[in-house]
Write an enzyme that holds these catalytic residues in place. Structure first.
Site, mmCIF file in Angstrom:
data_model
loop_
_atom_site.group_PDB
_atom_site.id
_atom_site.type_symbol
_atom_site.label_atom_id
_atom_site.label_comp_id
_atom_site.label_asym_id
_atom_site.label_seq_id
_atom_site.Cartn_x
_atom_site.Cartn_y
_atom_site.Cartn_z
ATOM 1 N N GLU A 90 0.821 -1.210 0.000
ATOM 2 C CA GLU A 90 0.000 0.000 0.000
ATOM 3 C C GLU A 90 0.853 1.258 0.000
ATOM 4 O OE1 GLU A 90 -2.748 0.068 3.374
ATOM 5 O OE2 GLU A 90 -2.895 -2.095 3.135
ATOM 6 N N CYS A 103 3.333 8.259 1.354
ATOM 7 C CA CYS A 103 3.746 7.321 2.390
ATOM 8 C C CYS A 103 3.976 5.979 1.698
ATOM 9 C CB CYS A 103 2.631 7.226 3.431
ATOM 10 S SG CYS A 103 2.894 5.949 4.659
ATOM 11 N N CYS A 110 5.177 -7.504 7.938
ATOM 12 C CA CYS A 110 6.165 -7.002 8.893
ATOM 13 C C CYS A 110 6.354 -8.047 9.992
ATOM 14 C CB CYS A 110 5.671 -5.695 9.505
ATOM 15 S SG CYS A 110 6.825 -4.942 10.668
ATOM 16 N N CYS A 114 4.105 -5.391 16.548
ATOM 17 C CA CYS A 114 3.481 -4.378 17.415
ATOM 18 C C CYS A 114 1.987 -4.702 17.537
ATOM 19 C CB CYS A 114 3.665 -2.977 16.827
ATOM 20 S SG CYS A 114 5.390 -2.497 16.668
ATOM 21 N N CYS A 117 -0.886 -2.821 15.461
ATOM 22 C CA CYS A 117 -0.640 -2.511 14.049
ATOM 23 C C CYS A 117 -1.202 -3.590 13.115
ATOM 24 C CB CYS A 117 0.854 -2.344 13.825
ATOM 25 S SG CYS A 117 1.281 -2.000 12.117
ATOM 26 N N GLY A 157 5.699 -2.374 6.823
ATOM 27 C CA GLY A 157 7.072 -2.863 6.972
ATOM 28 C C GLY A 157 7.921 -2.027 7.900
ATOM 29 N N SER A 189 10.496 6.177 9.430
ATOM 30 C CA SER A 189 9.949 5.818 10.733
ATOM 31 C C SER A 189 10.377 4.408 11.117
ATOM 32 C CB SER A 189 8.421 5.908 10.670
ATOM 33 O OG SER A 189 7.861 5.537 11.902
ATOM 34 N N LEU A 213 7.624 5.515 19.488
ATOM 35 C CA LEU A 213 7.927 5.305 20.905
ATOM 36 C C LEU A 213 6.711 4.682 21.620
ATOM 37 C CD1 LEU A 213 10.196 5.689 22.934
ATOM 38 C CD2 LEU A 213 9.364 7.990 23.378
ATOM 39 N N ASN A 288 -5.588 4.106 15.669
ATOM 40 C CA ASN A 288 -6.606 3.740 14.677
ATOM 41 C C ASN A 288 -7.182 2.383 15.022
ATOM 42 O OD1 ASN A 288 -6.559 5.851 12.652
ATOM 43 N ND2 ASN A 288 -4.442 5.202 12.331
ATOM 44 N N CYS A 331 -2.127 2.566 7.238
ATOM 45 C CA CYS A 331 -1.556 1.507 6.397
ATOM 46 C C CYS A 331 -1.755 0.095 6.934
ATOM 47 C CB CYS A 331 -0.083 1.765 6.184
ATOM 48 S SG CYS A 331 0.175 2.441 4.555
HETATM 49 N N1 SAH Z 1 7.746 0.028 11.082
HETATM 50 C C1 SAH Z 1 7.853 1.451 11.147
HETATM 51 C C2 SAH Z 1 6.965 2.208 10.171
HETATM 52 C C3 SAH Z 1 5.542 1.760 10.000
HETATM 53 S S1 SAH Z 1 4.124 2.363 10.759
HETATM 54 C C4 SAH Z 1 7.613 1.916 12.539
HETATM 55 O O1 SAH Z 1 7.282 1.118 13.398
HETATM 56 O O2 SAH Z 1 7.813 3.096 12.801
HETATM 57 C C5 SAH Z 1 4.018 4.063 10.879
HETATM 58 C C6 SAH Z 1 3.492 4.486 12.249
HETATM 59 O O3 SAH Z 1 2.123 4.102 12.489
HETATM 60 C C7 SAH Z 1 4.297 3.883 13.379
HETATM 61 O O4 SAH Z 1 4.537 4.889 14.329
HETATM 62 C C8 SAH Z 1 3.353 2.829 13.925
HETATM 63 O O5 SAH Z 1 3.672 2.471 15.231
HETATM 64 C C9 SAH Z 1 2.027 3.533 13.778
HETATM 65 N N2 SAH Z 1 0.846 2.661 13.838
HETATM 66 C C10 SAH Z 1 0.712 1.400 13.433
HETATM 67 N N3 SAH Z 1 -0.536 0.948 13.671
HETATM 68 C C11 SAH Z 1 -1.217 1.960 14.210
HETATM 69 C C12 SAH Z 1 -2.549 2.122 14.671
HETATM 70 N N4 SAH Z 1 -3.435 1.136 14.626
HETATM 71 N N5 SAH Z 1 -2.886 3.326 15.169
HETATM 72 C C13 SAH Z 1 -1.998 4.343 15.232
HETATM 73 N N6 SAH Z 1 -0.733 4.252 14.821
HETATM 74 C C14 SAH Z 1 -0.335 3.069 14.320
#
Ligand code: SAH
Length: 342
Positions: A90, A103, A110, A114, A117, A157, A189, A213, A288, A331
């Site tokens: 995406e 973006c 990935c 997390c 995510c 990713g 990021s 963070l 989200n 994403c």
């Molecule tokens: N892997 C990288 C980049 C991808 S995500 C990273 O971890 O930074 C881009 C951002 O969206 C990251 O800060 C991630 O933690 C955040 N993110 C992922 N899922 C989310 C969600 N459901 N709500 C809010 N932020 C989210």
């Protein structure tokens, strides 16, 4: 076979010279590639002999738009692209006053796990090549018919888990013979792979580093981000300080604020004291909704109070403006929904 868009300008020039051709041919071929040609045929000022030689080991990649969603609120566009092997990634195009930002994804899926995510739910399938990261910018740019001026590597990713390809992509996209997007217009990021942040700092390229963070202590962070079990907050912040020392760049910290998890004023105060002494900005992202988990965002009042507490402690924080809210533009979700239907 290798995609020609995987090559840096220098690599392409070396290749073309090794094929017995003049150096300036590299400038022509590179420029065609970055204008988004889909085949050798479209390179009209390049000799058939050179194209034949190149096509023995290289191909011109394409990327198919499988789905495109367009926000009626703010013009944000979300693309689901199909790669040559059928995998999907995406990209999101956003319209800001300072220019058009894309973006991009750096991997298919990935491995970081997390908890909040959507991109990590099916695990990692594979990493993208430099050309596949670039193709997202080229083919989205052709679709909108306007120049994309900023890149954020915040799609699917973990970019630093695909370090070499991402660095090569940065070199290619920054090259003056091609798309030529300045490093200062690029953000990367990461969830915090410390040795790779240190390696990146040694390259001394002035991109903006964004750190996901999302917590103010190790216990809280480890419970939502498994990477913290390997690289804890103090090692992460040390790496950020090194990065800052070399590049002089302000660091951006992302904080997905989650109701009942990390949203109290005492979390905010702790967060601010953690980041004292680092030239930085905090981006608050109301989490989200993802179907597979129960995380929810706090109400507006809670978020306002959280930010006020941070600012009282001398650090700036803003809520990330949510673009494309009607097309679910965060994403990972489009690819995941598409997989489920297959
Ligand atoms: N892997 C990288 C980049 C991808 S995500 C990273 O971890 O930074 C881009 C951002 O969206 C990251 O800060 C991630 O933690 C955040 N993110 C992922 N899922 C989310 C969600 N459901 N709500 C809010 N932020 C989210």
């Amino acid at each position: 076979m290798t995609s020609l868009r995987d090559l840096t300008f220098q690599e392409l020039e070396n290749l073309i010279v090794s094929l017995g051709e003049k150096k300036f041919r590299a400038t022509q071929v590179f420029s065609w590639l970055h204008k988004g040609v889909r085949s050798f045929d479209e390179m009209t000022n390049v000799s058939k002999a050179l194209k034949d030689k190149l096509s023995e080991n290289y191909y011109v990649s394409t990327m198919e738009i499988v789905k495109k969603l367009e926000s009626r609120i703010d013009k944000t566009k979300k693309y689901l692209f199909k790669l040559h092997d059928g995998n999907m990634v995406e990209s999101v195009v956003m319209y800001y006053k300072h220019g058009i930002t894309i973006c991009v994804s750096s991997q298919v899926g990935c491995a970081m796990g997390c908890k909040f995510c959507a991109s990590t739910i099916g695990g990692l399938v594979r990493s993208l090549t430099p050309g596949e990261i670039l193709d997202q910018i080229i083919f989205a740019g052709l679709d909108i018919g306007e120049r994309i001026s900023n890149i954020v590597m915040m799609g699917i990713g973990e970019p630093l888990a695909n370090f070499e390809n991402v660095c090569k992509f940065l070199n290619i996209v920054n090259d003056e013979h091609g798309i030529n997007i300045g490093y200062r217009h690029i953000s990367l990021s990461t969830c915090g792979i410390v040795p790779k942040i240190l390696e990146l700092s040694k390259l001394d390229i002035p991109i903006t580093l964004s750190i996901s963070l999302h917590a103010c202590d190790d216990e809280g962070r480890s419970s939502i981000m498994p990477v913290n079990n390997t690289y804890n907050i103090s090692s992460l912040l040390d790496a950020c300080k090194s990065y800052q020392k070399v590049t002089g760049r302000r660091i951006s910290f992302e904080y997905a604020i989650i109701k009942g998890v990390n949203d109290t004023d005492s979390h905010a105060a702790k967060l601010a004291s953690l980041l004292k002494g680092i030239l930085c900005h905090i981006n608050i992202i109301p989490v989200n909704k993802v179907e597979e988990n129960s995380f929810e965002k706090p109400n507006d009042e809670r978020i306002k109070s959280f930010i006020k507490t941070i600012e009282k402690n001398g650090i700036t924080a803003t809520v990330r403006r949510k673009l494309g809210s009607d097309i679910n533009a965060s994403c990972g979700q489009l690819r995941k929904n598409n997989l489920e239907r297959m």
